[in-house]
Motif scaffolding. Sequence first.
Motif, PDB file in Angstrom:
ATOM      1  N   VAL A   1      -4.344  -3.438 -10.605  1.00  0.00           N
ATOM      2  CA  VAL A   1      -3.023  -3.445  -9.983  1.00  0.00           C
ATOM      3  C   VAL A   1      -2.089  -4.459 -10.642  1.00  0.00           C
ATOM      4  CG1 VAL A   1      -3.245  -5.205  -8.166  1.00  0.00           C
ATOM      5  CG2 VAL A   1      -1.968  -3.128  -7.707  1.00  0.00           C
TER       6      VAL A   1
ATOM      7  N   ALA B   1       0.836  -1.209   0.000  1.00  0.00           N
ATOM      8  CA  ALA B   1       0.000   0.000   0.000  1.00  0.00           C
ATOM      9  C   ALA B   1       0.863   1.249   0.000  1.00  0.00           C
ATOM     10  CB  ALA B   1      -0.913   0.012   1.240  1.00  0.00           C
ATOM     11  N   VAL B   2       0.421   2.227  -0.764  1.00  0.00           N
ATOM     12  CA  VAL B   2       1.047   3.555  -0.746  1.00  0.00           C
ATOM     13  C   VAL B   2      -0.082   4.569  -0.598  1.00  0.00           C
ATOM     14  CG1 VAL B   2       2.356   5.264  -2.071  1.00  0.00           C
ATOM     15  CG2 VAL B   2       3.017   2.849  -2.158  1.00  0.00           C
TER      16      VAL B   2
ATOM     17  N   GLY C   1       2.826   6.908  -7.307  1.00  0.00           N
ATOM     18  CA  GLY C   1       3.469   7.334  -8.544  1.00  0.00           C
ATOM     19  C   GLY C   1       4.870   7.881  -8.375  1.00  0.00           C
ATOM     20  N   HIS C   2       5.457   7.703  -7.197  1.00  0.00           N
ATOM     21  CA  HIS C   2       6.828   8.186  -6.942  1.00  0.00           C
ATOM     22  C   HIS C   2       7.825   7.052  -6.742  1.00  0.00           C
ATOM     23  CE1 HIS C   2       5.381  12.267  -6.650  1.00  0.00           C
ATOM     24  NE2 HIS C   2       4.546  11.939  -5.693  1.00  0.00           N
TER      25      HIS C   2
HETATM   26  C1  LIG Z   1      -0.271  -0.525  -6.221  1.00  0.00           C
HETATM   27  C2  LIG Z   1       0.451   0.609  -5.488  1.00  0.00           C
HETATM   28  C3  LIG Z   1       1.090   0.029  -4.223  1.00  0.00           C
HETATM   29  C4  LIG Z   1       1.524   1.186  -6.400  1.00  0.00           C
HETATM   30  O1  LIG Z   1       2.248   2.151  -5.651  1.00  0.00           O
HETATM   31  P1  LIG Z   1       3.005   3.363  -6.381  1.00  0.00           P
HETATM   32  O2  LIG Z   1       3.913   3.983  -5.393  1.00  0.00           O
HETATM   33  O3  LIG Z   1       2.005   4.247  -7.040  1.00  0.00           O
HETATM   34  O4  LIG Z   1       3.816   2.591  -7.517  1.00  0.00           O
HETATM   35  P2  LIG Z   1       5.260   3.009  -8.083  1.00  0.00           P
HETATM   36  O5  LIG Z   1       5.274   4.491  -8.275  1.00  0.00           O
HETATM   37  O6  LIG Z   1       6.316   2.411  -7.236  1.00  0.00           O
HETATM   38  O7  LIG Z   1       5.247   2.289  -9.494  1.00  0.00           O
HETATM   39  C5  LIG Z   1       6.203   1.295  -9.808  1.00  0.00           C
HETATM   40  C6  LIG Z   1       6.063   1.000 -11.262  1.00  0.00           C
HETATM   41  O8  LIG Z   1       4.777   0.440 -11.537  1.00  0.00           O
HETATM   42  C7  LIG Z   1       4.116   1.250 -12.516  1.00  0.00           C
HETATM   43  N1  LIG Z   1       2.707   1.317 -12.125  1.00  0.00           N
HETATM   44  C8  LIG Z   1       2.229   1.718 -10.947  1.00  0.00           C
HETATM   45  N2  LIG Z   1       0.881   1.650 -10.954  1.00  0.00           N
HETATM   46  C9  LIG Z   1       0.546   1.215 -12.186  1.00  0.00           C
HETATM   47  C10 LIG Z   1      -0.683   0.940 -12.831  1.00  0.00           C
HETATM   48  N3  LIG Z   1      -1.868   1.078 -12.194  1.00  0.00           N
HETATM   49  N4  LIG Z   1      -0.659   0.512 -14.100  1.00  0.00           N
HETATM   50  C11 LIG Z   1       0.505   0.363 -14.748  1.00  0.00           C
HETATM   51  N5  LIG Z   1       1.713   0.588 -14.197  1.00  0.00           N
HETATM   52  C12 LIG Z   1       1.714   1.014 -12.931  1.00  0.00           C
HETATM   53  C13 LIG Z   1       4.746   2.605 -12.461  1.00  0.00           C
HETATM   54  O9  LIG Z   1       4.644   3.256 -13.695  1.00  0.00           O
HETATM   55  C14 LIG Z   1       6.185   2.254 -12.116  1.00  0.00           C
HETATM   56  O10 LIG Z   1       6.905   1.890 -13.281  1.00  0.00           O
HETATM   57  P3  LIG Z   1       8.464   2.321 -13.450  1.00  0.00           P
HETATM   58  O11 LIG Z   1       9.172   1.926 -12.171  1.00  0.00           O
HETATM   59  O12 LIG Z   1       8.894   1.558 -14.644  1.00  0.00           O
HETATM   60  O13 LIG Z   1       8.426   3.794 -13.615  1.00  0.00           O
HETATM   61  C15 LIG Z   1      -0.528   1.751  -5.118  1.00  0.00           C
HETATM   62  O14 LIG Z   1      -1.188   2.166  -6.303  1.00  0.00           O
HETATM   63  C16 LIG Z   1      -1.573   1.370  -4.092  1.00  0.00           C
HETATM   64  O15 LIG Z   1      -1.345   1.506  -2.885  1.00  0.00           O
HETATM   65  N6  LIG Z   1      -2.749   0.897  -4.566  1.00  0.00           N
HETATM   66  C17 LIG Z   1      -3.851   0.558  -3.663  1.00  0.00           C
HETATM   67  C18 LIG Z   1      -3.551  -0.687  -2.844  1.00  0.00           C
HETATM   68  C19 LIG Z   1      -3.362  -1.912  -3.707  1.00  0.00           C
HETATM   69  O16 LIG Z   1      -4.125  -2.171  -4.645  1.00  0.00           O
HETATM   70  N7  LIG Z   1      -2.338  -2.732  -3.342  1.00  0.00           N
HETATM   71  C20 LIG Z   1      -2.050  -3.974  -4.010  1.00  0.00           C
HETATM   72  C21 LIG Z   1      -2.820  -5.086  -3.401  1.00  0.00           C
HETATM   73  S1  LIG Z   1      -2.530  -6.638  -4.261  1.00  0.00           S
END
Ligand SMILES: CC(C)(COP(=O)(O)OP(=O)(O)OC[C@H]1O[C@@H](n2cnc3c(N)ncnc32)[C@H](O)[C@@H]1OP(=O)(O)O)[C@@H](O)C(=O)NCCC(=O)NCCS
Length: 160
Positions: free
Chosen positions: A134, A93-94, A100-101
Amino acid sequence: MGLAHGPADGNRAEDGVNAPLLLRDCVPEDSDAVAALWTACGLVVPWNDPFADIALALSKPNATILLGTLDGRIVASAMAGQEGHRGWIYYVAVDPAQQGHGYGRRMVEAAEAWLREAGMPKVQLLVRETNQRVLAFYETLGYARSPATMMQKWLTKPSP
Ligand SMILES: CC(C)(COP(=O)(O)OP(=O)(O)OC[C@H]1O[C@@H](n2cnc3c(N)ncnc32)[C@H](O)[C@@H]1OP(=O)(O)O)[C@@H](O)C(=O)NCCC(=O)NCCS
């Protein structure tokens, strides 16, 4: 396997692009903030009490909850555990305001490192049917869909 990673331990804060996410292990006093994070991220479902999940993971030597903090505030998490055969990751979770960071990638990579250190050759995770968007995030991190079907059964009935 404790964790106390500073900004120089693999994040990209030093290039000025990202804020310095600090990683550390969760302690019981973090429970309210962690449950709030999971709720804000849509990870809390009626059949999983987040406080019970936190307490259970923290009580087991083969599991951990890793936290990412910004200025001392908890903004990211990943739970990792192993049962002697495979590593598992849960509760990635973020904080929606901080997505996006690269913090999600940091948390997953930290969980993978914890599992590698625990001797696990493979890591697996479950994605709910309702959270298919995700999948692209995990695919970016090198995960592939598994053709297996998960089956489950409660051994202790969850409280209502
Ligand atoms: C899923 C989650 C943890 C991603 O966290 P985040 O900090 O936004 O992700 P990051 O910025 O580290 O992204 C890492 C990579 O994934 C990619 N990415 C992230 N979300 C994406 C999406 N929805 N679709 C496509 N690519 C995605 C990014 O572009 C990045 O690529 P890069 O490293 O090549 O630039 C966050 O969106 C979240 O907390 N979601 C809700 C909780 C959830 O669904 N958790 C997973 C349960 S299984």
